[in-house]
Scaffold this motif. Structure first.
Motif, PDB file in Angstrom:
ATOM      1  N   TYR A 217       0.876  -4.014 -10.563  1.00 20.86           N
ATOM      2  CA  TYR A 217       0.942  -5.152  -9.657  1.00 20.86           C
ATOM      3  C   TYR A 217       1.672  -6.338 -10.283  1.00 20.86           C
TER       4      TYR A 217
ATOM      5  N   PRO B 276       4.441  -3.854   4.367  1.00 21.85           N
ATOM      6  CA  PRO B 276       3.583  -4.099   3.197  1.00 21.85           C
ATOM      7  C   PRO B 276       2.964  -5.490   3.166  1.00 21.85           C
TER       8      PRO B 276
ATOM      9  N   LEU C 138      -0.896  -6.663   1.995  1.00 16.23           N
ATOM     10  CA  LEU C 138      -0.911  -7.384   0.725  1.00 16.23           C
ATOM     11  C   LEU C 138      -1.145  -8.879   0.903  1.00 16.23           C
TER      12      LEU C 138
ATOM     13  N   LEU D  53      -4.837  -9.778   0.514  1.00 15.69           N
ATOM     14  CA  LEU D  53      -5.491  -9.375  -0.731  1.00 15.69           C
ATOM     15  C   LEU D  53      -6.772 -10.161  -1.034  1.00 15.69           C
TER      16      LEU D  53
ATOM     17  N   ALA E  99      -1.936  -0.932  -1.217  1.00 12.99           N
ATOM     18  CA  ALA E  99      -0.801  -1.249  -2.090  1.00 12.99           C
ATOM     19  C   ALA E  99      -0.418  -0.039  -2.931  1.00 12.99           C
TER      20      ALA E  99
ATOM     21  N   ARG F 175       3.119   1.863  -2.621  1.00 19.07           N
ATOM     22  CA  ARG F 175       3.961   1.946  -3.831  1.00 19.07           C
ATOM     23  C   ARG F 175       4.555   3.333  -3.990  1.00 19.07           C
TER      24      ARG F 175
ATOM     25  N   TYR G   8       9.884   0.699  -2.595  1.00 21.22           N
ATOM     26  CA  TYR G   8       9.734  -0.251  -3.708  1.00 21.22           C
ATOM     27  C   TYR G   8      11.053  -0.326  -4.452  1.00 21.22           C
TER      28      TYR G   8
ATOM     29  N   ILE H  21       2.978 -12.184  -0.282  1.00 24.85           N
ATOM     30  CA  ILE H  21       2.629 -11.183  -1.287  1.00 24.85           C
ATOM     31  C   ILE H  21       2.362 -11.853  -2.627  1.00 24.85           C
TER      32      ILE H  21
END
Length: 472
Positions: free
Chosen positions: A36, A361, A365, A368, A379, A383, A389, A433
């Motif tokens: 992360y 995403p 995110l 969170l 996440a 990924r 990504y 994010i």
């Protein structure tokens, strides 16, 4: 409009997670995965590398050539200090870039003319040219996008507290920019609520900020204005339509707004944990808890998947405003389905509903801090999604159901058997994010903004009490 599915707006809560009123959650929060930190650095690099350093303007998107989004600038101003604290840039460089940005907006031409200006009445056009900063085509003078810009400006004023000329000028410019804005201009025709915007060609936009959506922070700043505050009962005008927005019952009951960004944007800068207005006092919860329930509802809807889209699952979920493949009606699993380009998306049965199989995403995110126990698995799953990504972290969106290689796409490309892949990064999707990760790690944005006299005053004038507001 499709009929609302039985599970639209429903949420499944984890044991022991029913209330965040006192502290934002009682259980120890899950640790972020090791990767992360790489996501956060890449996301920071979007703002640090794509900014026009001569004026501080940030593009709406990249790599597609784009105008500046003033909301992207607001996120950038908030992200630079995160970079300082994480060692990704120096404080001096971040401060200098911030001063450049604020100087530009202070000096940019204002006026009622349809061309040749960056804004009017202290507000700014939604999109402006990346080089000159002038209005892009016929976009609106935006009350909410200027609010996002001002949130970044006010955050900069709190963060850059140093006793040196650069940081002192940042604080002065921030105060002047905020004080110049005439919030009552958006009520100039006598309306009780704040209009969403204004065009020099046609006047105020008919639709107001009311009910429940991302507009909360518009009223917080408008109420606190030192020069042009809106009337004291404006928060009541904002909340008056709330009865139309409630969904669920018991521990799933929440104010609904289908795209998740509406539950996130105000919360990026304002810590709503434990503070309540009159509505939330009556409900015995807070807006943070409301956003947590909305996040669970979004995931529950995707898990139920009433439209049968490809890819939706327990960990692949998240509907919000984002890019999409394009505007088409196409056959899908024996039915004709509508797909969209850039659009707000969210569960059917909720206000502003729209579901075309597109997942972003930023939706998960950006939530969170509200629900890490479901966001972190999402996440991790995203990924692993092929091609998603890349250079600046997560590309904007995917649609596994859109597999037509013969259609002209609005943006993106067909990613083989995985369907459509959005290949741009959007500033307003990158910002949540990184900022929400910073809030999750150590309350970074929140603890600075809790010191902001403007935020405190706006909340108090809206009738918020308790929590950190009661601590002086």
């Amino acid at each position: 409009m499709l009929a609302a599915p039985a599970l639209a707006g429903a949420a499944t809560l984890l044991p022991g997670c029913a209330s965040t009123l006192a502290s934002g959650g009682g259980a120890a929060k899950p640790a972020l995965p090791d990767w992360y930190a790489d996501l956060e650095k890449r996301t920071f690099d979007f703002f640090w590398e794509r900014v026009n350093r001569s004026n501080g303007l940030v593009p709406d998107r990249w790599p597609t050539p784009a105008f500046c989004s003033i909301a992207s600038v607001g996120y950038a101003l908030t992200c630079y200090p995160i970079g300082v604290e994480r060692g990704w840039c120096s404080r001096a460089d971040a401060a200098e870039l911030t001063r450049t940005t604020l100087r530009f907006f202070w000096n940019a031409p204002q006026g009622a003319a349809a061309t040749g200006t960056a804004g009017h009445k202290g507000f700014f056009y939604h999109f402006i040219d990346m080089e000159r900063g002038l209005r892009f085509r016929q976009v609106e003078l935006s009350s909410v996008d200027t609010t996002i810009l001002f949130m970044g400006v006010l955050f900069a004023a709190e963060y850059y507290d140093g006793d040196n000329p650069v940081e002192a000028e940042i604080r002065k410019l921030a105060a002047n920019l905020y004080a110049r804005a005439d919030w009552n201009f958006f009520r100039a025709d006598g309306r009780a609520q704040i209009s969403m915007g204004w065009h020099p060609e046609t006047g105020l936009i008919a639709r107001n900020w009311d009910g429940y959506n991302e507009g909360m922070f518009v009223y917080i700043l408008a109420l606190a204005s030192p020069t042009h505050p809106v009337p004291a009962d404006s928060w009541q005008a904002w909340t008056a339509p709330y009865p139309n927005f409630w969904r669920g019952s018991g521990e799933t009951r929440h104010l609904a707004f289908a795209p998740l960004f509406g539950h996130q944007y105000s919360h990026i800068w304002i810590d709503f944990r434990g503070i309540q207005d009159a509505v939330m006092r009556a409900e015995n919860m807070d807006y943070f808890e409301n956003s947590r329930r909305a996040t669970y509802a979004n995931r529950a809807y995707c898990m139920a998947n009433p439209m049968g889209w490809t890819g939706y699952s327990r960990d692949i979920w998240g509907l919000t405003a984002c890019d999409g493949p394009g505007n088409y009606q196409l056959p899908f699993k024996g039915q004709t389905r509508t797909f969209y380009g850039y659009s707000a998306r969210g569960p059917l049965g909720q206000p502003d509903e729209r579901d075309d199989g597109t997942i972003a995403p930023t939706a998960a995110l950006g939530s969170l801090p509200f629900a890490p126990e479901i966001v972190i698995p999402a996440a991790n799953a995203l990924r692993q999604w092929p091609g998603l990504y890349d250079r600046y972290g997560f590309l904007d969106a995917i649609n596994p159901s859109f597999t037509w290689s013969d259609k002209k796409l609005e943006v993106g490309r067909i990613n083989g058997e995985h369907g459509w892949l959005g290949t741009d990064y959007l500033g307003i999707d990158q910002g949540p994010i990184l900022t929400q990760a910073a809030n999750y790690r150590d309350d970074f944005v929140w603890r600075h903004m809790r010191r902001s006299p403007e935020i405190r005053l706006g909340l108090e004038r809206a009738g918020f009490t308790g929590g950190w507001l009661a601590q002086g």
